[in-house]
Design a protein around this motif. Sequence first.
Motif, short mmCIF file in Angstrom:
data_model
loop_
_atom_site.label_atom_id
_atom_site.label_comp_id
_atom_site.label_asym_id
_atom_site.label_seq_id
_atom_site.Cartn_x
_atom_site.Cartn_y
_atom_site.Cartn_z
N ASN A 1 0.61 3.91 -2.94
CA ASN A 1 0.36 3.12 -4.13
C ASN A 1 -1.03 3.46 -4.66
O ASN A 1 -2.04 3.26 -3.96
N ALA A 2 -1.11 3.98 -5.86
CA ALA A 2 -2.40 4.40 -6.42
C ALA A 2 -3.39 3.24 -6.53
O ALA A 2 -4.61 3.46 -6.57
N ASP B 1 0.82 -1.21 0.00
CA ASP B 1 0.00 0.00 0.00
C ASP B 1 0.85 1.26 0.00
O ASP B 1 0.46 2.30 -0.53
N ARG C 1 -3.55 7.07 3.86
CA ARG C 1 -3.42 8.52 4.02
C ARG C 1 -3.35 8.90 5.50
O ARG C 1 -2.64 9.84 5.88
N SER D 1 0.03 8.05 -5.93
CA SER D 1 -1.07 9.01 -5.85
C SER D 1 -0.55 10.42 -5.60
O SER D 1 0.49 10.60 -4.95
N ASP D 2 -1.28 11.40 -6.07
CA ASP D 2 -0.97 12.80 -5.78
C ASP D 2 -1.41 13.09 -4.34
O ASP D 2 -2.56 12.87 -3.96
N LEU D 3 -0.46 13.56 -3.53
CA LEU D 3 -0.73 13.83 -2.11
C LEU D 3 -0.81 15.33 -1.82
O LEU D 3 -0.77 15.74 -0.66
N PHE E 1 4.01 13.73 -4.53
CA PHE E 1 3.57 12.34 -4.51
C PHE E 1 4.24 11.48 -3.44
O PHE E 1 3.97 10.28 -3.36
N GLN F 1 -6.86 3.17 0.70
CA GLN F 1 -6.45 4.55 0.48
C GLN F 1 -6.61 5.41 1.74
O GLN F 1 -5.69 6.15 2.12
N GLY G 1 1.54 6.30 -13.16
CA GLY G 1 0.27 6.07 -12.51
C GLY G 1 0.33 5.20 -11.27
O GLY G 1 -0.70 4.74 -10.76
N HIS G 2 1.55 4.98 -10.75
CA HIS G 2 1.70 4.09 -9.61
C HIS G 2 1.67 4.79 -8.25
O HIS G 2 1.48 4.14 -7.22
N TYR H 1 5.27 8.03 -10.43
CA TYR H 1 4.09 8.90 -10.46
C TYR H 1 3.57 9.05 -11.89
O TYR H 1 2.37 8.91 -12.16
#
Length: 416
Positions: free
Chosen positions: A304-305, A81, A314, A101-103, A129, A310, A98-99, A95
Amino acid sequence: MTRKVLSIALMSTALVTSAYAQEATLTIESWRNDDLTLWQDKIIPAFEAEHPGIKVIFSPSAPAEYNAVLNSKLEAGSAGDLITCRPFDASLALYDGGHLSDLSDLEAMGNFSDVAKSAWQTDDGSASFCVPMASVIHGFIYNKDAFNELGIEVPSTEAEFFAALDKIKEDGTYIPMAMGTNDQWEAATMGYNNIGPNYWKGEEGRQALIKGEQKLTDPQWVAPYATLAKWADYLGDGYEAQTYPDSQNLFTLGRAAIYPAGSWEIAGFNTQADFEMGAFKPPVQNAGDTCYISDHTDIGIGLNAASENQEAARTFLSWVASPEFASIFGNAVPGFFPLSNEPVELEDPLAKEIVGWRDECESTIRSTYQILSRGTPNLENETWGASVAAIKGAETPEALGQQLQDGLATWYAPHQ
């Protein structure tokens, strides 16, 4: 009454279902297998105590195999994750693929400076990211016993620095400075990018170089090579064949007085050296000049997108950005400094001394790491060779600057 009992029963079921739904197990991918015990014994228990619904597993790979293993797992959909992030292009590629996520919308990202976040952002800074975890700081570690024996004061200017080296060399008891050129990278990392920021004014010069507003032939980029050329007289006989481990051993065995350093050496030196150590920041050219330090972003952690957890991930990343995590990590791995804006009290005296430079100097990162080493010739690798050539006197500083500039201009548009 029956209705009330049924209502209470349904509410209880809903609460249980809700609590169960929030439970998650997070797996962290990392190359830092040396930190397994730290994560299992300190970091994870601290997090889980505050977040009982989230379990965490630290699952490292061998450092040299990490990139390949991680990419294979990501492509297969079996990666953890959370992804421990190396700085700059390797993570940017994840990033872009696509692997990660934008944070950017993670509130805790506000705990970090722009310099700290720069290693894990898109080129235009619009997306972040990975949460910054730690940096390493460059400077000089010295043998306090040697300095005391020879009556040497800690230098703050270049004139004082070379006067100290002259005194150590003249006495003859110690090699003035332990660094070889056999492995090349030290000459650039602990040489050029250690002292260089004081010449090109840290971020001001680094950003100007990226934009094409400054060139590697400009005086502030050439001058550090001239200074490195003066180091050769103080590195001891046979420095040309001396490896990185050789230099470490010369210093920790007490045979050399000064070691051009990265702060990652602290933990190892603490166990190997039987003398008291101190540290001094890269000397400025003139007393009163603003000082700049290479406070180089080294470790981050991203999401991990494709993770099915999720929200829990986060939550964990927000905690990684907290002073609590910074204190645990910074004290367990001295020399890897938390990047949070929140002050952290470190226990190790040498680490404390080095991180204190952040309050005195402007922080920057290694000049070649962001954007400028994507093409061929690779500027980072070319800087290795140039730094060695400068020390050996194989080329003039001006010629080295011209070679590097010509190489960069072959592929990087802002310099064409």
